[in-house]
Design a protein around this motif. Structure first.
Motif, short mmCIF file in Angstrom:
data_model
loop_
_atom_site.label_atom_id
_atom_site.label_comp_id
_atom_site.label_asym_id
_atom_site.label_seq_id
_atom_site.Cartn_x
_atom_site.Cartn_y
_atom_site.Cartn_z
N LEU A 18 53.64 13.04 -32.78
CA LEU A 18 54.40 11.52 -32.72
C LEU A 18 53.44 10.53 -33.24
CD1 LEU A 18 55.86 12.10 -29.03
CD2 LEU A 18 56.93 12.09 -31.16
N ILE A 19 52.24 10.81 -33.37
CA ILE A 19 51.34 9.65 -33.91
C ILE A 19 51.76 9.63 -35.55
CG2 ILE A 19 48.91 9.11 -34.73
CD1 ILE A 19 48.16 10.33 -31.91
N ILE A 20 51.96 10.59 -36.05
CA ILE A 20 52.24 10.88 -37.61
C ILE A 20 53.65 10.17 -37.68
CG2 ILE A 20 52.77 12.15 -39.60
CD1 ILE A 20 50.74 14.16 -38.05
N ARG A 21 54.53 10.57 -36.67
CA ARG A 21 56.01 10.01 -36.85
C ARG A 21 55.84 8.29 -36.94
NH1 ARG A 21 58.81 9.42 -31.38
NH2 ARG A 21 56.97 8.00 -30.93
N ASP A 22 54.95 7.75 -35.65
CA ASP A 22 54.96 6.44 -35.70
C ASP A 22 54.24 5.58 -36.92
OD1 ASP A 22 56.04 6.61 -33.16
OD2 ASP A 22 54.18 6.07 -32.16
N ILE A 23 53.48 6.30 -37.53
CA ILE A 23 52.94 5.69 -38.96
C ILE A 23 53.95 5.80 -39.73
CG2 ILE A 23 51.02 6.19 -40.80
CD1 ILE A 23 49.22 7.16 -38.59
N THR A 75 47.35 0.74 -35.26
CA THR A 75 46.22 0.62 -34.21
C THR A 75 46.37 1.41 -33.04
OG1 THR A 75 47.09 -1.28 -33.08
CG2 THR A 75 45.99 -1.83 -35.05
N TYR A 76 45.15 1.80 -32.29
CA TYR A 76 45.35 2.32 -31.08
C TYR A 76 46.43 1.63 -30.00
CZ TYR A 76 43.43 4.12 -26.49
OH TYR A 76 43.25 4.67 -25.51
N GLY A 77 46.46 0.36 -29.85
CA GLY A 77 47.29 -0.45 -29.15
C GLY A 77 48.81 -0.19 -29.46
N ASP A 78 49.14 -0.11 -30.80
CA ASP A 78 50.38 0.15 -31.27
C ASP A 78 50.93 1.51 -30.67
OD1 ASP A 78 50.52 -2.37 -32.98
OD2 ASP A 78 49.86 -1.15 -34.64
N PHE A 79 50.00 2.65 -31.05
CA PHE A 79 50.16 4.13 -30.68
C PHE A 79 50.63 4.04 -29.03
CE2 PHE A 79 47.62 5.02 -34.56
CZ PHE A 79 48.77 5.23 -35.43
N LEU A 80 49.83 3.27 -28.29
CA LEU A 80 49.68 3.27 -26.98
C LEU A 80 51.16 2.89 -26.41
CD1 LEU A 80 47.93 4.16 -24.67
CD2 LEU A 80 46.92 1.94 -24.55
N LYS A 81 51.84 2.04 -27.19
CA LYS A 81 53.20 1.60 -26.70
C LYS A 81 54.34 2.35 -27.11
CE LYS A 81 51.38 -3.39 -27.72
NZ LYS A 81 51.36 -4.39 -28.77
N SER A 82 54.13 3.43 -27.55
CA SER A 82 55.29 4.69 -27.99
C SER A 82 55.95 4.54 -26.53
CB SER A 82 54.52 5.75 -28.51
OG SER A 82 53.98 5.56 -29.91
N GLU A 83 57.14 4.99 -26.69
CA GLU A 83 58.13 5.12 -25.63
C GLU A 83 57.66 6.44 -24.75
OE1 GLU A 83 62.45 6.20 -26.05
OE2 GLU A 83 61.94 5.89 -28.05
N GLU A 84 57.28 7.35 -25.57
CA GLU A 84 56.84 8.58 -24.83
C GLU A 84 55.55 8.37 -23.71
OE1 GLU A 84 59.04 9.44 -28.66
OE2 GLU A 84 56.99 8.35 -28.13
N GLY A 85 55.02 7.35 -23.82
CA GLY A 85 53.92 7.13 -22.77
C GLY A 85 52.48 7.98 -22.64
N ILE A 86 51.88 7.86 -23.78
CA ILE A 86 50.80 8.83 -24.00
C ILE A 86 49.63 8.38 -23.23
CG2 ILE A 86 50.01 7.64 -26.30
CD1 ILE A 86 48.79 10.47 -27.12
N THR A 135 45.79 7.15 -22.24
CA THR A 135 44.94 6.81 -23.14
C THR A 135 43.78 7.86 -23.63
OG1 THR A 135 43.59 6.02 -21.35
CG2 THR A 135 44.99 4.41 -22.15
N ASN A 136 43.24 8.71 -22.76
CA ASN A 136 42.38 9.69 -22.90
C ASN A 136 43.05 10.63 -24.17
OD1 ASN A 136 44.09 10.65 -20.91
ND2 ASN A 136 42.43 12.24 -20.66
N VAL A 137 44.21 10.77 -23.78
CA VAL A 137 44.98 11.63 -24.76
C VAL A 137 45.03 11.03 -26.16
CG1 VAL A 137 47.07 13.29 -25.34
CG2 VAL A 137 46.00 12.90 -22.97
N LEU A 138 45.37 9.82 -26.29
CA LEU A 138 45.65 9.29 -27.48
C LEU A 138 44.47 9.11 -28.24
CD1 LEU A 138 47.29 7.58 -29.69
CD2 LEU A 138 46.60 5.59 -28.00
N ALA A 139 43.30 8.67 -27.59
CA ALA A 139 42.01 8.70 -28.07
C ALA A 139 41.59 10.00 -28.78
CB ALA A 139 40.80 8.22 -27.01
#
Length: 150
Positions: free
Chosen positions: A29-34, A41-52, A54-58
């Motif tokens: 999903l991170i790759i998809r978003d790019i 940015t971290y903040g951009d990825f955090l806004k994805s509708e799947e709701g990751i 914060t610790n998992v994203l980092a």
């Protein structure tokens, strides 16, 4: 987060290697978003509708960077933010992501991409050409659907 070394893989099967690197939900999903919407940015990825979380994203961003799929550099506009981009190794995942798009368009009646009939047709008919075009676009800082991230 623990570094994964070659000797840490469960097996040396080619499928297993891929699963170990990008086979979890969040990495793809991170790759998809790019690729699709140009998130950086971290903040951009955090806004994805799947709701990751914060610790998992980092953790996933650090892992993908550690594995050479992503690179991280300070934002030219705000040095407090980091930009994540796909490396050549990461760009080589684009055909996999596009194959998943085709599969989903075929099997998920509610898939967003079903509304992109011309793109799906072109991808079905010329997957190598479309893949190379998308790789070049992303390599140069672009994305497939910039209007979605505005």
């Amino acid at each position: 987060m623990k570094t994964i070394l070659k000797e840490d893989f469960r097996s040396h099967c080619a499928v297993n290697y891929g699963v170990e690197i990008f086979g979890d939900r969040w990495s793809l999903l991170i790759i998809r978003d790019i690729v699709f919407v140009g998130k950086k940015t971290y903040g951009d990825f955090l806004k994805s509708e799947e709701g990751i979380a914060t610790n998992v994203l980092a953790s996933r961003l650090a892992f993908l960077e550690e594995q050479g799929v992503l690179s991280k550099a300070p934002s030219p506009d705000d040095r407090r933010k980091d930009f994540y981009t796909l490396t050549e190794k990461g760009l080589d995942l684009i055909p996999i992501v596009l194959s998943i798009v085709l599969w989903s368009a075929k099997h998920d009646s509610k898939s967003y991409v079903r509304g992109l009939k011309a793109f799906i047709t072109r991808l079905s008919q010329s997957p190598t050409q479309v893949t190379e075009e998308v790789k070049a676009l992303v390599r140069n800082g672009g994305c497939m659907f910039p209007e979605i991230n505005e």
